[in-house]
Design a protein around this motif. Structure first.
Motif, short mmCIF file in Angstrom:
data_model
loop_
_atom_site.label_atom_id
_atom_site.label_comp_id
_atom_site.label_asym_id
_atom_site.label_seq_id
_atom_site.Cartn_x
_atom_site.Cartn_y
_atom_site.Cartn_z
N THR A 10 0.83 -1.21 0.00
CA THR A 10 0.00 0.00 0.00
C THR A 10 0.86 1.25 0.00
N ILE A 11 1.88 1.27 0.84
CA ILE A 11 2.80 2.41 0.89
C ILE A 11 3.49 2.59 -0.46
N HIS A 12 3.98 1.50 -1.03
CA HIS A 12 4.68 1.54 -2.32
C HIS A 12 3.75 2.07 -3.42
N SER A 13 2.50 1.64 -3.41
CA SER A 13 1.55 2.06 -4.43
C SER A 13 1.20 3.54 -4.30
N TYR A 14 0.90 3.99 -3.09
CA TYR A 14 0.54 5.40 -2.90
C TYR A 14 1.75 6.31 -3.08
N GLN A 58 11.22 5.63 -2.86
CA GLN A 58 10.43 4.60 -3.53
C GLN A 58 11.28 3.36 -3.79
N LEU A 59 12.53 3.56 -4.15
CA LEU A 59 13.44 2.43 -4.36
C LEU A 59 13.60 1.62 -3.08
N LEU A 60 13.81 2.30 -1.97
CA LEU A 60 13.97 1.59 -0.69
C LEU A 60 12.70 0.83 -0.31
N ILE A 61 11.55 1.46 -0.49
CA ILE A 61 10.28 0.78 -0.20
C ILE A 61 10.14 -0.43 -1.13
N GLY A 62 10.49 -0.25 -2.40
CA GLY A 62 10.39 -1.33 -3.37
C GLY A 62 11.30 -2.50 -3.05
N ILE A 63 12.49 -2.22 -2.57
CA ILE A 63 13.41 -3.31 -2.20
C ILE A 63 12.84 -4.13 -1.06
N VAL A 64 12.32 -3.45 -0.06
CA VAL A 64 11.69 -4.17 1.06
C VAL A 64 10.50 -4.98 0.55
N LEU A 92 8.89 -9.65 -10.90
CA LEU A 92 10.13 -10.12 -10.28
C LEU A 92 11.40 -9.71 -11.02
N LEU A 93 11.27 -9.33 -12.28
CA LEU A 93 12.47 -8.99 -13.03
C LEU A 93 12.37 -7.64 -13.74
N GLU A 94 11.41 -7.51 -14.64
CA GLU A 94 11.35 -6.31 -15.48
C GLU A 94 11.07 -5.05 -14.69
N HIS A 95 10.06 -5.07 -13.83
CA HIS A 95 9.70 -3.89 -13.03
C HIS A 95 10.85 -3.45 -12.13
N PRO A 96 11.40 -4.32 -11.30
CA PRO A 96 12.48 -3.85 -10.42
C PRO A 96 13.74 -3.42 -11.19
N LEU A 97 14.14 -4.19 -12.19
CA LEU A 97 15.37 -3.87 -12.91
C LEU A 97 15.24 -2.55 -13.67
N ASN A 99 13.18 -0.10 -13.07
CA ASN A 99 13.04 1.03 -12.15
C ASN A 99 14.36 1.39 -11.48
N VAL A 100 15.20 0.42 -11.24
CA VAL A 100 16.55 0.72 -10.73
C VAL A 100 17.32 1.52 -11.78
N ILE A 101 17.18 1.14 -13.03
CA ILE A 101 17.82 1.89 -14.12
C ILE A 101 17.26 3.30 -14.19
N ALA A 102 15.94 3.44 -14.05
CA ALA A 102 15.30 4.76 -14.08
C ALA A 102 15.85 5.65 -12.95
N ILE A 103 15.96 5.10 -11.77
CA ILE A 103 16.46 5.88 -10.63
C ILE A 103 17.94 6.20 -10.82
N ALA A 104 18.69 5.29 -11.41
CA ALA A 104 20.09 5.58 -11.72
C ALA A 104 20.19 6.75 -12.70
N LEU A 105 19.32 6.77 -13.71
CA LEU A 105 19.34 7.87 -14.67
C LEU A 105 18.96 9.20 -14.02
N ILE A 106 17.97 9.18 -13.15
CA ILE A 106 17.59 10.39 -12.42
C ILE A 106 18.76 10.88 -11.57
N THR A 107 19.43 9.96 -10.93
CA THR A 107 20.59 10.30 -10.11
C THR A 107 21.71 10.88 -10.96
N ILE A 108 21.92 10.29 -12.12
CA ILE A 108 22.94 10.82 -13.05
C ILE A 108 22.56 12.24 -13.48
#
Length: 148
Positions: A10-14, A58-64, A92-97, A99-108
């Motif tokens: 619920t937290i991750h979704s909102y 969101q990444l941290l919530i998603g990892i948990v 299990l694969l496409e969404h997390p991978l 989104n990690v790439i997306a967050i890496a790009l935002i960080t870059i």
């Protein structure tokens, strides 16, 4: 399903709504100010920084969520068979991978903008990297689960 999983889901979704909203605002702000040659102000810095921060939360919530999810056990039960199931492959694969790439790009984008000396260059980097990150987020949302 466990109460912990449901609470984190619920937290991750909102929180995802907040992430998408802030990234959209940060991207539009950067594009508009890039086009209109506006100066880079403290407000622009804060909008972009807030986009970075909410994305990382969101990444941290998603990892948990990933590790407490009942679907996580499918890796040990099915192994590579996860790839044959479109829903499991997505969550299990496409969404997390992706989104990690997306967050890496935002960080870059955030990191690169700090090295630029002109407002136009700063806005250009933020606009590009945040927009690509936002698009990747939108592409990888498991909509069939999100609206259940």
């Amino acid at each position: 399903m466990s109460k912990v999983y449901n609470a984190i889901l619920t937290i991750h979704s909102y929180w995802a709504y907040l992430v998408l909203l802030i990234l959209f605002l940060a991207t539009i702000n950067a594009i508009v100010k890039f086009i209109t040659n506006k100066p880079f102000t403290d407000k622009d810095l804060r909008i972009s920084l807030f986009g970075l921060i909410v994305s990382h939360i969101q990444l941290l919530i998603g990892i948990v969520l990933y590790f407490v999810s009942p679907r996580f056990s499918q890796w040990s039960e099915l192994g590579a068979g996860v790839m044959k199931n479109p829903l499991l492959r997505k969550v299990l694969l496409e969404h997390p991978l992706t989104n990690v790439i997306a967050i890496a790009l935002i960080t870059i984008g955030w990191s690169v903008h700090k090295k630029k000396t002109t407002a136009k260059a700063k806005f250009g980097k933020i606009a590009f990297f945040y927009m690509v990150g936002l698009l990747l987020f939108l592409l990888m949302i498991p909509y069939q689960l999100w609206f259940d």
